[in-house]
Each structure stands twice: as structure tokens, then as C-alpha cells.
Enzyme design. Structure first.
Site, PDB file in Angstrom:
ATOM      1  N   CYS A 107      38.458  41.126  39.291  1.00 27.76           N
ATOM      2  CA  CYS A 107      40.052  41.908  39.370  1.00 27.76           C
ATOM      3  C   CYS A 107      39.845  43.338  39.620  1.00 27.76           C
ATOM      4  CB  CYS A 107      40.883  41.715  38.061  1.00 27.76           C
ATOM      5  SG  CYS A 107      42.779  42.206  38.082  1.00 27.76           S
ATOM      6  N   HIS A 210      40.812  36.003  36.843  1.00 27.08           N
ATOM      7  CA  HIS A 210      39.988  36.474  35.561  1.00 27.08           C
ATOM      8  C   HIS A 210      39.391  35.262  35.198  1.00 27.08           C
ATOM      9  CE1 HIS A 210      41.403  40.531  34.732  1.00 27.08           C
ATOM     10  NE2 HIS A 210      42.558  40.201  35.324  1.00 27.08           N
ATOM     11  N   GLU A 212      36.881  35.266  33.067  1.00 33.67           N
ATOM     12  CA  GLU A 212      36.407  35.257  31.703  1.00 33.67           C
ATOM     13  C   GLU A 212      37.544  34.911  30.829  1.00 33.67           C
ATOM     14  OE1 GLU A 212      37.871  37.768  33.429  1.00 33.67           O
ATOM     15  OE2 GLU A 212      39.258  38.657  32.300  1.00 33.67           O
TER      16      GLU A 212
END
Ligand code: MN
Length: 235
Positions: A107, A210, A212
Site C-alpha cells: 500500500c 493488503h 497481510e
């Protein structure tokens, strides 16, 4: 040998605290790496020392990058900036690229990677790209909301092995012109650049979504973190 991955973190001016969503650190652990947080208070010499101790760098999400770093004045929709973090991370990335240290930018991290390498970004895709999709999703972090098309013959394709992947999206900025030596490796269906990678470094990849926030529900996204850890091992 543990493969240590340095992770950038945010700074809250009000409380005087660094912060990081634990999902980043846990993704590195799950990928076989050892996470270490990098605070933005380091001097250049200290940064150099720290970089000699890590095998790779994970650039995390956060606020907007000061447009002064790509030669622009701020437009009205430009969001909150964090000057110390910007200055530190841009220097950190330049030093890491010079040392050919593997980098995964997520990001804001993808944007910082591109700017530090000499590219630029849109300050606000909603107003600067006609007909752009919703990239600031109203859905949980783990929920995919738009597709990206991954280009063949890219590192990202080698990692994910899929032409179309549905991803989450929490950004209103995006890469405009990839830095010299970088190429676009994924686009959203509105033409917004969703990932870039270097053609001249060992491993320097920036992705706008994202991963994660997705890997726990969708293990495909852990491959990105594995690729960083493996690049650190020299694979
Ligand atoms: Mn997006």
C-alpha cells in the site's frame, strides 16, 4: 539461520508511540522469517548498520506521502502526511535499493518504493482518474472487493501463478509513472496500477492491496511474504 526482515512502522504524534498492525509481523513469522521493527528515529549511520543486519525489508501501509517528494504541491484531497516517516522511509528505501536488499512494499509502502526510486503517484485517484472504481472499500480488511489482472512474465505472476486475483483495497493514491527500471505488474480493471516491480534489482515489489490482512483466510497471499523471505535467503 533466521532470516531477519525489517518492518517499518507508523508514528502517532499525539501519544508519542510507534505502531504496527501485528498482522504484518505475523505474516513474516508464518513465512519463515524473523520480524524486526524499524523506528523512524534512526540516523543515517544507524540505518546503514541496521540494514546490514536484515535480509529484507517490508514497507507497511499508512498515510499519504508528501507530494513534495515527487515535485508537486498538495491538492485538496491529499490526506494527512507524516513528514518524519516520509523522510526516513525514502532514505531507507534508497539505501536498500543501492544495497540490492529485497523489498516488499505494501500500500503506502508500494508508493514509497516507487517515489524513492524516482517515480510518482496520483495524490487522489478518485479525482484524478476518471471512472475509477472504489478503492477505499467499505468491507473488512480480509474481504476482497476488486479484481487485479496480473501481467505475464513478471515476478508477481511467478509468485501468485494466477492471471486474475480478487484483492482488498484501502487506498486513494496509486502509482502514476513507475520509477525508471520498474514495470507495472498488475492493474485493476479501471487501469489503476496495483503492483510494480523492479527489473534491475534482486527483489523489489510493491503491491497496493493488503496481503497481510488476507493471508489468514486465503493462504495464497502468504506467498508474497514467503517470496520476500526467500529472496533474503538468496533464492
Ligand atoms: Mn485497489
Amino acid at each position: 539461520m533466521p532470516m531477519v526482515i525489517g518492518i517499518t512502522c507508523g508514528w502517532d504524534d499525539n501519544s508519542g508511540r510507534y505502531y504496527l498492525n501485528s498482522l504484518y509481523a505475523r505474516a513474516i513469522t508464518a513465512a519463515g522469517g524473523t520480524p524486526v521493527l524499524i523506528p523512524d528515529c534512526l540516523e543515517r549511520g544507524e540505518t546503514q548498520q541496521l540494514l546490514s543486519m536484515v535480509g529484507g525489508l517490508l514497507l507497511t501501509g499508512g498515510g499519504d506521502v508528501d507530494p513534495v517528494y515527487f515535485g508537486e504541491e498538495p491538492l485538496p484531497p491529499c490526506g494527512e502526511i507524516t513528514p518524519a516517516r516520509d523522510a526516513f522511509e525514502i532514505e531507507l528505501v534508497r539505501m536498500s535499493l543501492a544495497a540490492d536488499l529485497p523489498i516488499l512494499g505494501i500500500c503506502r509502502g508500494a508508493q514509497v518504493l516507487n517515489i524513492a526510486a524516482g517515480g510518482d503517484i496520483y495524490q487522489d485517484i478518485n479525482t484524478q482518474i476518471k471512472g475509477s472504481l472504489r478503492h477505499q472499500q467499505r468491507a473488512p480488511l480480509w474481504a476482497p472487493t476488486h479484481n487485479i489482472q496480473i501481467r505475464p512474465d513478471t515476478r508477481l505472476m511467478t509468485i501468485l501463478q494466477e492471471k486474475t486475483v480478487r484483492v482488498n483495497s484501502f487506498h486513494h493514491q496509486a502509482v502514476r509513472n513507475p520509477a525508471p527500471g520498474f514495470v507495472v505488474c498488475a492493474l485493476a480493471n479501471d487501469g489503476v496500477i496495483e503492483a510494480i516491480e523492479s527489473t534491475t534489482h534482486r527483489f523489489a515489489l510493491g503491491i497496493q492491496c493488503h496481503p497481510e490482512g488476507m493471508w489468514e483466510k486465503d493462504p495464497r497471499f502468504l506467498k508474497l511474504f514467503r517470496a520476500l523471505v526467500e529472496a533474503g535467503r538468496g533464492n
